[in-house]
Scaffold this motif. Structure first.
Motif, short mmCIF file in Angstrom:
data_model
loop_
_atom_site.label_atom_id
_atom_site.label_comp_id
_atom_site.label_asym_id
_atom_site.label_seq_id
_atom_site.Cartn_x
_atom_site.Cartn_y
_atom_site.Cartn_z
N LEU A 66 0.84 -1.20 0.00
CA LEU A 66 0.00 0.00 0.00
C LEU A 66 0.87 1.24 0.00
O LEU A 66 1.83 1.35 0.73
CB LEU A 66 -0.96 0.02 1.19
CG LEU A 66 -0.47 -0.44 2.55
CD1 LEU A 66 0.08 0.71 3.34
CD2 LEU A 66 -1.60 -1.11 3.28
N GLN A 67 0.51 2.14 -0.89
CA GLN A 67 1.25 3.39 -0.97
C GLN A 67 0.34 4.59 -0.86
O GLN A 67 0.73 5.62 -0.36
CB GLN A 67 2.04 3.47 -2.28
CG GLN A 67 3.15 2.43 -2.35
CD GLN A 67 3.93 2.55 -3.62
OE1 GLN A 67 4.31 3.63 -4.03
NE2 GLN A 67 4.15 1.43 -4.27
N CYS A 68 -0.88 4.46 -1.35
CA CYS A 68 -1.76 5.63 -1.30
C CYS A 68 -3.18 5.22 -0.95
O CYS A 68 -3.55 4.06 -1.02
CB CYS A 68 -1.74 6.38 -2.63
SG CYS A 68 -2.85 5.68 -3.86
N GLY A 69 -3.96 6.23 -0.58
CA GLY A 69 -5.34 5.98 -0.16
C GLY A 69 -6.32 6.01 -1.32
O GLY A 69 -7.52 5.87 -1.10
N TYR A 70 -5.81 6.22 -2.51
CA TYR A 70 -6.71 6.21 -3.66
C TYR A 70 -7.00 4.80 -4.13
O TYR A 70 -8.14 4.36 -4.17
CB TYR A 70 -6.14 7.04 -4.82
CG TYR A 70 -6.69 8.42 -4.84
CD1 TYR A 70 -7.90 8.70 -5.46
CD2 TYR A 70 -6.03 9.45 -4.20
CE1 TYR A 70 -8.43 9.97 -5.44
CE2 TYR A 70 -6.55 10.73 -4.18
CZ TYR A 70 -7.75 10.98 -4.80
OH TYR A 70 -8.28 12.23 -4.77
N CYS A 71 -5.96 4.08 -4.48
CA CYS A 71 -6.19 2.77 -5.09
C CYS A 71 -6.34 1.66 -4.04
O CYS A 71 -7.02 0.68 -4.28
CB CYS A 71 -5.06 2.42 -6.05
SG CYS A 71 -3.50 2.04 -5.23
N THR A 72 -5.65 1.80 -2.90
CA THR A 72 -5.57 0.69 -1.94
C THR A 72 -6.95 0.21 -1.46
O THR A 72 -7.19 -1.00 -1.44
CB THR A 72 -4.68 1.06 -0.74
OG1 THR A 72 -3.40 1.44 -1.24
CG2 THR A 72 -4.53 -0.10 0.22
N ILE B 278 -6.75 0.19 -10.90
CA ILE B 278 -5.51 0.82 -11.38
C ILE B 278 -4.69 1.37 -10.22
O ILE B 278 -5.22 2.04 -9.33
CB ILE B 278 -5.85 1.97 -12.35
CG1 ILE B 278 -6.48 1.38 -13.61
CG2 ILE B 278 -4.60 2.77 -12.70
CD1 ILE B 278 -7.00 2.43 -14.57
N CYS B 279 -3.40 1.05 -10.25
CA CYS B 279 -2.43 1.69 -9.35
C CYS B 279 -1.54 2.52 -10.27
O CYS B 279 -0.78 1.98 -11.06
CB CYS B 279 -1.61 0.64 -8.61
SG CYS B 279 -0.15 1.33 -7.78
N ARG B 280 -1.63 3.82 -10.12
CA ARG B 280 -0.91 4.70 -11.04
C ARG B 280 0.59 4.71 -10.79
O ARG B 280 1.36 5.19 -11.62
CB ARG B 280 -1.49 6.11 -10.97
CG ARG B 280 -2.85 6.18 -11.62
CD ARG B 280 -3.55 7.49 -11.44
NE ARG B 280 -4.82 7.49 -12.15
CZ ARG B 280 -5.93 6.92 -11.71
NH1 ARG B 280 -5.93 6.30 -10.54
NH2 ARG B 280 -7.04 6.95 -12.42
N CYS B 281 1.01 4.21 -9.65
CA CYS B 281 2.47 4.16 -9.42
C CYS B 281 3.02 2.77 -9.68
O CYS B 281 4.17 2.49 -9.34
CB CYS B 281 2.81 4.66 -8.04
SG CYS B 281 1.67 4.19 -6.78
N ASN B 282 2.22 1.92 -10.29
CA ASN B 282 2.72 0.63 -10.78
C ASN B 282 3.23 -0.29 -9.67
O ASN B 282 4.27 -0.92 -9.81
CB ASN B 282 3.81 0.86 -11.84
CG ASN B 282 3.96 -0.32 -12.75
OD1 ASN B 282 3.08 -1.18 -12.81
ND2 ASN B 282 5.07 -0.39 -13.44
#
Ligand code: FES
Ligand code: FES
Length: 122
Positions: free
Chosen positions: A66-72, A102-106
């Motif tokens: 997990l990196q962000c609260g958008y995709c997670t 989609i995870c924009r940071c791949n």
């Protein structure tokens, strides 16, 4: 009043808005509220209990998935749905199942690893 609103694509393409309708993952931006009438809705906030992360959330944390609260939240709810419905997938099948999110940071490799690790315990 603080409103925690994160706008995703609103077109059904990103998966950021995924919630559970019963046990099924749905993209809430594609639904009218009336379509959920009488159904149980679970958002990502419903995964943890009494401040304790769920096993799925632990797996994401342990695997740095997990990196962000958008995709997670969307990924978590989709994977939770697979577990609730006892759907067994190979790694390639899982990658396909996650194709609508989609995870924009791949960060896909770590997300897939966390999901596989969690699903293998189900
Ligand atoms: S906001 Fe619903 S799929 Fe992107
Ligand atoms: S971790 Fe959220 S977009 Fe990549």
């Amino acid at each position: 009043m603080w409103l925690d609103l994160r706008v995703g694509c609103d077109t059904g393409h990103c998966g950021a808005c995924t919630v559970l309708l019963g046990d099924v993952a749905v993209k809430s931006c594609l639904m009218l509220a009336v379509q959920a009438n009488g159904e149980e809705i679970t958002t990502v906030e419903g995964l943890s209990h009494e401040g304790k992360l769920s096993k799925l959330q632990e797996s994401f944390r342990n695997n740095f998935a997990l990196q962000c609260g958008y995709c997670t939240p969307g990924f978590l709810m989709l994977i939770q749905s697979l577990a609730l419905r006892h759907i067994k997938l190979s790694e390639n099948e899982l990658k396909e199942a996650l194709g609508g999110n989609i995870c924009r940071c791949n960060n896909y490799p770590l997300i897939v690893r966390a999901a596989m690790e969690f699903l293998e315990t189900q």
